[in-house]
Design a protein around this motif. Sequence first.
Motif, PDB file in Angstrom:
ATOM      1  N   LEU A   1       3.525   5.913  -2.485  1.00 18.21           N
ATOM      2  CA  LEU A   1       4.776   6.556  -2.892  1.00 18.21           C
ATOM      3  C   LEU A   1       4.773   6.859  -4.381  1.00 18.21           C
ATOM      4  O   LEU A   1       5.125   7.963  -4.807  1.00 18.21           O
ATOM      5  CB  LEU A   1       5.961   5.668  -2.524  1.00 18.21           C
ATOM      6  N   LEU A   2       4.353   5.910  -5.175  1.00 16.61           N
ATOM      7  CA  LEU A   2       4.268   6.121  -6.616  1.00 16.61           C
ATOM      8  C   LEU A   2       3.266   7.223  -6.940  1.00 16.61           C
ATOM      9  O   LEU A   2       3.526   8.087  -7.793  1.00 16.61           O
ATOM     10  CB  LEU A   2       3.879   4.819  -7.320  1.00 16.61           C
ATOM     11  N   ALA A   3       2.140   7.222  -6.239  1.00 18.72           N
ATOM     12  CA  ALA A   3       1.129   8.254  -6.459  1.00 18.72           C
ATOM     13  C   ALA A   3       1.644   9.640  -6.070  1.00 18.72           C
ATOM     14  O   ALA A   3       1.251  10.647  -6.672  1.00 18.72           O
ATOM     15  CB  ALA A   3      -0.139   7.921  -5.671  1.00 18.72           C
ATOM     16  N   MET A   4       2.533   9.704  -5.089  1.00 23.34           N
ATOM     17  CA  MET A   4       3.104  10.995  -4.688  1.00 23.34           C
ATOM     18  C   MET A   4       4.161  11.477  -5.689  1.00 23.34           C
ATOM     19  O   MET A   4       4.372  12.680  -5.843  1.00 23.34           O
ATOM     20  CB  MET A   4       3.726  10.886  -3.298  1.00 23.34           C
ATOM     21  N   MET A   5       4.823  10.551  -6.351  1.00 23.81           N
ATOM     22  CA  MET A   5       5.880  10.924  -7.279  1.00 23.81           C
ATOM     23  C   MET A   5       5.332  11.528  -8.566  1.00 23.81           C
ATOM     24  O   MET A   5       6.002  12.353  -9.191  1.00 23.81           O
ATOM     25  CB  MET A   5       6.763   9.713  -7.570  1.00 23.81           C
ATOM     26  N   VAL A   6       4.130  11.170  -8.941  1.00 21.77           N
ATOM     27  CA  VAL A   6       3.537  11.689 -10.180  1.00 21.77           C
ATOM     28  C   VAL A   6       3.323  13.204 -10.101  1.00 21.77           C
ATOM     29  O   VAL A   6       3.776  13.940 -10.991  1.00 21.77           O
ATOM     30  CB  VAL A   6       2.237  10.933 -10.531  1.00 21.77           C
TER      31      VAL A   6
ATOM     32  N   LEU B   1       7.475  12.679   1.258  1.00 22.67           N
ATOM     33  CA  LEU B   1       7.940  11.587   0.415  1.00 22.67           C
ATOM     34  C   LEU B   1       8.897  10.678   1.189  1.00 22.67           C
ATOM     35  O   LEU B   1       8.846   9.457   1.067  1.00 22.67           O
ATOM     36  CB  LEU B   1       8.631  12.161  -0.818  1.00 22.67           C
ATOM     37  N   GLY B   2       9.741  11.266   2.011  1.00 26.65           N
ATOM     38  CA  GLY B   2      10.666  10.482   2.825  1.00 26.65           C
ATOM     39  C   GLY B   2       9.948   9.622   3.852  1.00 26.65           C
ATOM     40  O   GLY B   2      10.321   8.466   4.077  1.00 26.65           O
ATOM     41  N   PHE B   3       8.924  10.173   4.481  1.00 30.00           N
ATOM     42  CA  PHE B   3       8.161   9.387   5.457  1.00 30.00           C
ATOM     43  C   PHE B   3       7.473   8.201   4.791  1.00 30.00           C
ATOM     44  O   PHE B   3       7.491   7.084   5.305  1.00 30.00           O
ATOM     45  CB  PHE B   3       7.123  10.255   6.174  1.00 30.00           C
TER      46      PHE B   3
ATOM     47  N   LEU C   1       0.835  -1.196   0.000  1.00 26.74           N
ATOM     48  CA  LEU C   1       0.000   0.000   0.000  1.00 26.74           C
ATOM     49  C   LEU C   1       0.872   1.249   0.000  1.00 26.74           C
ATOM     50  O   LEU C   1       0.646   2.174  -0.771  1.00 26.74           O
ATOM     51  CB  LEU C   1      -0.925   0.002   1.216  1.00 26.74           C
ATOM     52  N   TRP C   2       1.887   1.281   0.848  1.00 28.66           N
ATOM     53  CA  TRP C   2       2.761   2.450   0.938  1.00 28.66           C
ATOM     54  C   TRP C   2       3.600   2.623  -0.319  1.00 28.66           C
ATOM     55  O   TRP C   2       3.926   3.746  -0.703  1.00 28.66           O
ATOM     56  CB  TRP C   2       3.627   2.383   2.187  1.00 28.66           C
ATOM     57  N   GLN C   3       3.929   1.532  -0.997  1.00 30.27           N
ATOM     58  CA  GLN C   3       4.642   1.655  -2.264  1.00 30.27           C
ATOM     59  C   GLN C   3       3.737   2.288  -3.327  1.00 30.27           C
ATOM     60  O   GLN C   3       4.185   3.107  -4.128  1.00 30.27           O
ATOM     61  CB  GLN C   3       5.156   0.292  -2.721  1.00 30.27           C
ATOM     62  N   ALA C   4       2.463   1.926  -3.308  1.00 30.82           N
ATOM     63  CA  ALA C   4       1.504   2.546  -4.233  1.00 30.82           C
ATOM     64  C   ALA C   4       1.317   4.024  -3.904  1.00 30.82           C
ATOM     65  O   ALA C   4       1.247   4.872  -4.809  1.00 30.82           O
ATOM     66  CB  ALA C   4       0.170   1.804  -4.178  1.00 30.82           C
TER      67      ALA C   4
END
Length: 117
Positions: A14-19, A72-74, A9-12
């Motif tokens: 993270l990806l959503a935050m990077m966009v 993003l770091g958290f 879930l957190w990887q998803a």
Amino acid sequence: MRLLDNHRLWQAVLLAMMVPLAFVAFWPTPVDAPVGNELQDFLRRLHRHGIPRWVNYRFVEMSANVALFVPLGFVAALAFFRKRWWQAGWWGCCFPAALNWASCCFSRTVLPAPLTS
């Protein structure tokens, strides 16, 4: 507490935050352009009321860049909990650096700031 242990879930997340970060980095005009004059006026008012002069537009911009990557770091720490701490730290330094490098190389409006003022 199970939510914090869900690494997928957190990887998803993270990806959503990077966009959106990529959109900000590669936006054709500086994203603060519409409010630049208002921010300058606000800073002038703060200076008249005793805020130090080193709190200027460049300081606010650099602080905003840092604040942009702290969440993003958290999330990265939650997404890659099993990694060694130095791997997360390395990733946390490399991703913003790579994003800034790419935006300087591929965007016509983003120019690198001088190291000294």
